[in-house]
Motif scaffolding. Structure first.
Motif, PDB file in Angstrom:
ATOM      1  N   GLN A 103      93.733  88.781  -9.277  1.00  0.00           N
ATOM      2  CA  GLN A 103      94.059  87.651  -8.404  1.00  0.00           C
ATOM      3  C   GLN A 103      95.548  87.302  -8.444  1.00  0.00           C
ATOM      4  OE1 GLN A 103      90.835  87.854  -6.683  1.00  0.00           O
ATOM      5  NE2 GLN A 103      91.759  85.900  -6.217  1.00  0.00           N
ATOM      6  N   MET A 104      96.382  88.301  -8.601  1.00  0.00           N
ATOM      7  CA  MET A 104      97.835  88.044  -8.590  1.00  0.00           C
ATOM      8  C   MET A 104      98.246  87.405  -7.259  1.00  0.00           C
ATOM      9  SD  MET A 104      99.884  88.819 -11.151  1.00  0.00           S
ATOM     10  CE  MET A 104     101.470  89.384 -10.542  1.00  0.00           C
ATOM     11  N   PRO A 105      99.091  86.392  -7.300  1.00  0.00           N
ATOM     12  CA  PRO A 105      99.597  85.816  -6.053  1.00  0.00           C
ATOM     13  C   PRO A 105     100.395  86.869  -5.279  1.00  0.00           C
ATOM     14  CG  PRO A 105     100.158  84.452  -7.962  1.00  0.00           C
ATOM     15  CD  PRO A 105      99.639  85.740  -8.491  1.00  0.00           C
ATOM     16  N   PRO A 106     100.529  86.696  -3.953  1.00  0.00           N
ATOM     17  CA  PRO A 106     101.221  87.718  -3.167  1.00  0.00           C
ATOM     18  C   PRO A 106     102.693  87.873  -3.557  1.00  0.00           C
ATOM     19  CG  PRO A 106     100.581  85.835  -1.795  1.00  0.00           C
ATOM     20  CD  PRO A 106     100.019  85.591  -3.143  1.00  0.00           C
ATOM     21  N   GLY A 107     103.159  89.112  -3.467  1.00  0.00           N
ATOM     22  CA  GLY A 107     104.577  89.371  -3.705  1.00  0.00           C
ATOM     23  C   GLY A 107     104.845  90.383  -4.791  1.00  0.00           C
ATOM     24  N   VAL A 108     104.105  90.271  -5.892  1.00  0.00           N
ATOM     25  CA  VAL A 108     104.296  91.198  -7.021  1.00  0.00           C
ATOM     26  C   VAL A 108     102.915  91.739  -7.412  1.00  0.00           C
ATOM     27  CG1 VAL A 108     105.164  91.486  -9.384  1.00  0.00           C
ATOM     28  CG2 VAL A 108     106.316  89.917  -7.820  1.00  0.00           C
TER      29      VAL A 108
END
Ligand code: RP5
Length: 167
Positions: A103-108
């Motif tokens: 569930q990493m936030p968007p971008g990395v």
């Protein structure tokens, strides 16, 4: 040949991650193993991650348990692909580590194998290197062929065993 960097948050993770380097060894892929914690030794994580590409690594496996953030922090410090390995354990059995990986936030972004999927982490890292290294791709192909042969042999054996049980 590019190497695989395997980082774990604690030496208590070794029993849950050693299958990753075992399979890399079987495939003749070079690897290095480090213990570095995103919250206990952040400076060490920073130093390893920022020099990883220059040190000859092509992919990173980051194994950590509980509210695991090692893989995400690592990915924030390098553009090498990072494969998270959620380590089972803690009060939630590794579900917390899995969710914090996928569930990493968007971008990395990071990729993740399943909870306790150390062998798959090694194989997936090999596939990443194999995308640009024909020798690695060939050895991965041979590894899959040998798995296929085992399943085909098991099919023949189980069919015979099941038939003889009927009589
Ligand atoms: C995580 O906390 C580690 O990756 C490990 O899975 C877990 C527990 O670490 P120890 O308290 O056993 O060192 O950071």
């Amino acid at each position: 040949m590019k190497k695989v960097l395997i980082v774990m948050g604690s030496d208590s993770d070794v029993p849950q991650i050693e299958a990753a380097w075992a399979v890399l060894g079987e495939l003749g892929i070079e690897y290095e193993v480090r213990v570095a914690s995103a919250h206990r030794t952040p400076d060490v994580v920073h130093s390893i991650a920022t020099s990883a590409r220059g040190d000859g690594f092509g992919v990173v496996i980051a194994g950590a348990g509980i509210a695991a953030h090692l893989a995400g922090v690592f990915a924030s410090l390098t553009t090498l692909p990072v494969v998270a390995l959620p380590i089972p354990g803690g009060h939630l059995g590794g579900v917390d580590a899995l969710l914090s990986s996928v569930q990493m936030p968007p971008g990395v972004p990071i990729a993740s194998v399943g909870i306790g999927g150390a062998k798959n982490a090694g194989l997936f890292a090999a596939a990443i290197l194999g995308a640009s290294d024909a020798g690695v791709a060939e050895r991965l192909e041979a590894y899959r062929k040998s798995m296929q042969a085992k399943v085909i042999a098991a099919d023949a054996r189980v069919r015979v065993e099941a038939k003889s049980a009927k009589k």
